[in-house]
Write an enzyme that holds these catalytic residues in place. Structure first.
Site, PDB file in Angstrom:
ATOM      1  N   LYS A 289       0.906  -1.331  -0.033  1.00  0.00           N
ATOM      2  CA  LYS A 289       0.007   0.299  -0.241  1.00  0.00           C
ATOM      3  C   LYS A 289       1.113   1.469   0.146  1.00  0.00           C
ATOM      4  CE  LYS A 289      -4.178  -1.733   1.622  1.00  0.00           C
ATOM      5  NZ  LYS A 289      -5.730  -0.780   1.568  1.00  0.00           N
TER       6      LYS A 289
ATOM      7  N   LYS B  22      -5.489  -8.549  -6.626  1.00  0.00           N
ATOM      8  CA  LYS B  22      -6.774  -9.031  -6.008  1.00  0.00           C
ATOM      9  C   LYS B  22      -7.629  -7.447  -5.918  1.00  0.00           C
ATOM     10  CE  LYS B  22      -6.466  -6.829  -1.383  1.00  0.00           C
ATOM     11  NZ  LYS B  22      -8.417  -6.804  -0.461  1.00  0.00           N
TER      12      LYS B  22
ATOM     13  N   LYS C 110     -11.094  -2.014  -2.975  1.00  0.00           N
ATOM     14  CA  LYS C 110     -11.686  -1.063  -3.089  1.00  0.00           C
ATOM     15  C   LYS C 110     -11.007   0.274  -3.392  1.00  0.00           C
ATOM     16  CE  LYS C 110     -14.326  -1.888   0.774  1.00  0.00           C
ATOM     17  NZ  LYS C 110     -13.556  -1.333   2.617  1.00  0.00           N
TER      18      LYS C 110
HETATM   19  P1  ATP Z   1      -8.498  -2.559  -0.100  1.00  0.00           P
HETATM   20  O1  ATP Z   1      -7.727  -3.042  -0.905  1.00  0.00           O
HETATM   21  O2  ATP Z   1      -8.654  -0.929  -0.462  1.00  0.00           O
HETATM   22  O3  ATP Z   1      -8.400  -2.405   1.622  1.00  0.00           O
HETATM   23  P2  ATP Z   1     -10.857  -4.015   0.788  1.00  0.00           P
HETATM   24  O4  ATP Z   1     -10.914  -4.307  -0.819  1.00  0.00           O
HETATM   25  O5  ATP Z   1      -9.802  -5.067   1.074  1.00  0.00           O
HETATM   26  O6  ATP Z   1      -9.482  -3.363   0.254  1.00  0.00           O
HETATM   27  P3  ATP Z   1     -10.774  -4.331   3.226  1.00  0.00           P
HETATM   28  O7  ATP Z   1     -12.098  -3.415   4.263  1.00  0.00           O
HETATM   29  O8  ATP Z   1     -10.141  -4.037   3.602  1.00  0.00           O
HETATM   30  O9  ATP Z   1     -11.341  -4.731   1.584  1.00  0.00           O
HETATM   31  O10 ATP Z   1     -11.663  -5.429   3.874  1.00  0.00           O
HETATM   32  C1  ATP Z   1     -13.003  -6.429   3.994  1.00  0.00           C
HETATM   33  C2  ATP Z   1     -12.725  -8.068   4.035  1.00  0.00           C
HETATM   34  O11 ATP Z   1     -13.345  -8.187   2.460  1.00  0.00           O
HETATM   35  C3  ATP Z   1     -11.772  -8.565   4.010  1.00  0.00           C
HETATM   36  O12 ATP Z   1     -12.149  -9.432   4.687  1.00  0.00           O
HETATM   37  C4  ATP Z   1     -10.702  -8.722   3.785  1.00  0.00           C
HETATM   38  O13 ATP Z   1      -9.650 -10.299   3.970  1.00  0.00           O
HETATM   39  C5  ATP Z   1     -11.836  -9.144   2.689  1.00  0.00           C
HETATM   40  N1  ATP Z   1     -11.766  -9.505   1.018  1.00  0.00           N
HETATM   41  C6  ATP Z   1     -10.573  -8.173   0.624  1.00  0.00           C
HETATM   42  N2  ATP Z   1     -10.538  -8.118  -0.664  1.00  0.00           N
HETATM   43  C7  ATP Z   1     -10.984  -9.380  -1.139  1.00  0.00           C
HETATM   44  C8  ATP Z   1     -11.103 -10.163  -2.834  1.00  0.00           C
HETATM   45  N3  ATP Z   1     -10.564  -9.483  -3.192  1.00  0.00           N
HETATM   46  N4  ATP Z   1     -10.915 -11.962  -2.595  1.00  0.00           N
HETATM   47  C9  ATP Z   1     -11.498 -12.352  -1.119  1.00  0.00           C
HETATM   48  N5  ATP Z   1     -11.717 -11.476  -0.069  1.00  0.00           N
HETATM   49  C10 ATP Z   1     -11.667  -9.925   0.327  1.00  0.00           C
END
Ligand code: ATP
Ligand code: LTN
Length: 327
Positions: free
Chosen positions: A112, A194, A197
Site C-alpha cells: 500500500k 486482488k 476497493k
Molecule cells: P482495500 O483493498 O481498499 O484495502 P478491501 O477491498 O481489501 O479494501 P476491506 O475493508 O479491507 O476491503 O476488507 C473487508 C474484508 O473483505 C476482509 O476480510 C478482506 O480480507 C476481504 N476481502 C477484501 N478483498 C477481497 C478479495 N479480493 N477477495 C476475497 N476477500 C477479500
C-alpha cells in the site's frame, strides 16, 4: 458456550463481490453457531486521507449493506469502531509492546505504501496494532477474513501470546478463518491483482450495488486469455477467477461447471456468469433499498451495537491496564 467471532470492514470505496465472497457471506452464515461481533472500522479508514462527508455517508452505506446481506442485529453486535474508544486505548498499549520488526514484516503495508514510504501516515504502518486491539479486546477466538488479512490476524495472535507469557494469562488467542473458495477474488481488469476497493478502474470490480446492465457490461469486458477451453486452471488467472465467482454464486461443483460449459465459448460463459451474479445480488439490493428508506433505522442499530460492545471492551482494557501497572 459459543465461540466468539470478530471481524471488520473498512467504510471506504464501494463494497465489491470480493468483500462479499471472501468475508461478508461467511459472517452471515456464522451467525448460526457463533457469538458474533462485526465492526465498521472507520479508524482504519482514516489511515489514508478521506473526505469527511463521504466517510460519514460510507459508514451508513456499508452498515446498510451488511444488514441487507443478512447480518441480524438481534443475533450479532454491529457497531462503528470509533464509538467504542477502548479500541484506541488498547491499540496504544499494544503499540508500546509490539516489536518494530514484527510490523516491518507486514506485506500489506509494503504494497500500500508503494514508492511513497516517506509520505504515508504512521497510522497506515501501525494499522495492524489497532487491528490486534479490535480482535483481542473481545476475547475473540475466530476471525473470518479474506486471504489478504491472514498475516494481520497472525500478528494479533503472536502479540497475545507474547503478552500472556510476560504478564500472565490475559488475552484469548485468535485464529484466522479463511474460506476454501472465494478467499482471494481478483480484479476483472487485471486478474493478477486482488479485487480491491482502492482500485479506481471502472472495470475492476463488481460492486454490490451495481445494476444488472453494469454487471453485464463489466463481465463482458473482463480480461481472459486467447485459449478456448473453460476449465479451472490456476495458470490461466482470468478465466480461473471468473469460474471461481461462478462457483461461489451458483453453489455448483467445479466438475459440474466444466461439464455445463463444455464446447461453449467465453462469450456464452460470461453471459451466464452475469445472470447468476445479478440473481445472487438481487435480494440483497432489494433489502438495502427497504432498509435505507428510513435513514434513522441504521443509526439506531449502530448505537445499540456500540452500547452492547462498550462494556465487553472496557472489561478487557481494565484487565490489561492492571497487568501493566497503569493508574
Ligand atoms: P482495500 O483493498 O481498499 O484495502 P478491501 O477491498 O481489501 O479494501 P476491506 O475493508 O479491507 O476491503 O476488507 C473487508 C474484508 O473483505 C476482509 O476480510 C478482506 O480480507 C476481504 N476481502 C477484501 N478483498 C477481497 C478479495 N479480493 N477477495 C476475497 N476477500 C477479500
Ligand atoms: N484490516 C481489515 C479490517 C479490520 C479487521 C479488524 C478485520 C480491521 N480490524 C479485525 C478482522 C478483525 C481490512 O482492511 N480488511
Amino acid at each position: 458456550m459459543k465461540k466468539r467471532v470478530f471481524s471488520g470492514i473498512q467504510p471506504t470505496g464501494d463494497i465489491h463481490i470480493g468483500n462479499y465472497l471472501g468475508a461478508i457471506k461467511y459472517w452471515v452464515a456464522m451467525q448460526e453457531n457463533y457469538d458474533n461481533i462485526f465492526c465498521i472500522v472507520d479508524l482504519h479508514a482514516v489511515t489514508v486521507p478521506q473526505d469527511p462527508k463521504i466517510l460519514h455517508r460510507k459508514i451508513r452505506e456499508v452498515s446498510g449493506l451488511l444488514l441487507a446481506a443478512g447480518i441480524d442485529p438481534k443475533r450479532s453486535i454491529l457497531f462503528i469502531q470509533s464509538h467504542v474508544c477502548a479500541h484506541s486505548e488498547l491499540a496504544w498499549l499494544l503499540n508500546c509492546f509490539i516489536p518494530m520488526g514484527w510490523m516491518q514484516r507486514m506485506t500489506q503495508f509494503k504494497e500500500k505504501s508503494g514508492t511513497q514510504k516517506e509520505q504515508v501516515s504512521v497510522g497506515l504502518f501501525d494499522y495492524p496494532a489497532l487491528m490486534a486491539a479490535d480482535i483481542l479486546i473481545y476475547d475473540t477466538q475466530v476471525v473470518p477474513v479474506g486471504e489478504d488479512q491472514k498475516q494481520h490476524v497472525e500478528l494479533a495472535r503472536d502479540t497475545a501470546q507474547r503478552f500472556n507469557s510476560i504478564y500472565g494469562e490475559t488475552f484469548t488467542l485468535p485464529e484466522p478463518l479463511i474460506p476454501n473458495v472465494g478467499a482471494r477474488i481478483m480484479g476483472l481488469d487485471d486478474p493478477t491483482k486482488k479485487m480491491s476497493k482502492s482500485e479506481t478502474g471502472t472495470n475492476h470490480a463488481i460492486n454490490l450495488l451495481d445494476t444488472p446492465e453494469i454487471i453485464r457490461a463489466k463481465f463482458a469486458r473482463a480480461t481472459t486469455d486467447s485459449l478456448r477451453e473453460i476449465r479451472f486452471d490456476e495458470k490461466r488467472p482470468g478465466i480461473y477467477n471468473l469460474l471461481t465467482i461462478y462457483q461461489t454464486f451458483s453453489g455448483r461443483s467445479k466438475e459440474e461447471i466444466e461439464a455445463q460449459f463444455e464446447g461453449k465459448g467465453y462469450g456464452d460463459f460470461k453471459k451466464a456468469l452475469a445472470e447468476v451474479v445479478i440473481e445472487g445480488l438481487r435480494p440483497l439490493q432489494e433489502r438495502y433499498k427497504e432498509l435505507t428508506a428510513d435513514p434513522t433505522r441504521i443509526d439506531a442499530i449502530l448505537a445499540e451495537g456500540a452500547e452492547r460492545a462498550r462494556p465487553l471492551a472496557a472489561k478487557t482494557l481494565e484487565r490489561v491496564q492492571k497487568k501493566i501497572g497503569l493508574g
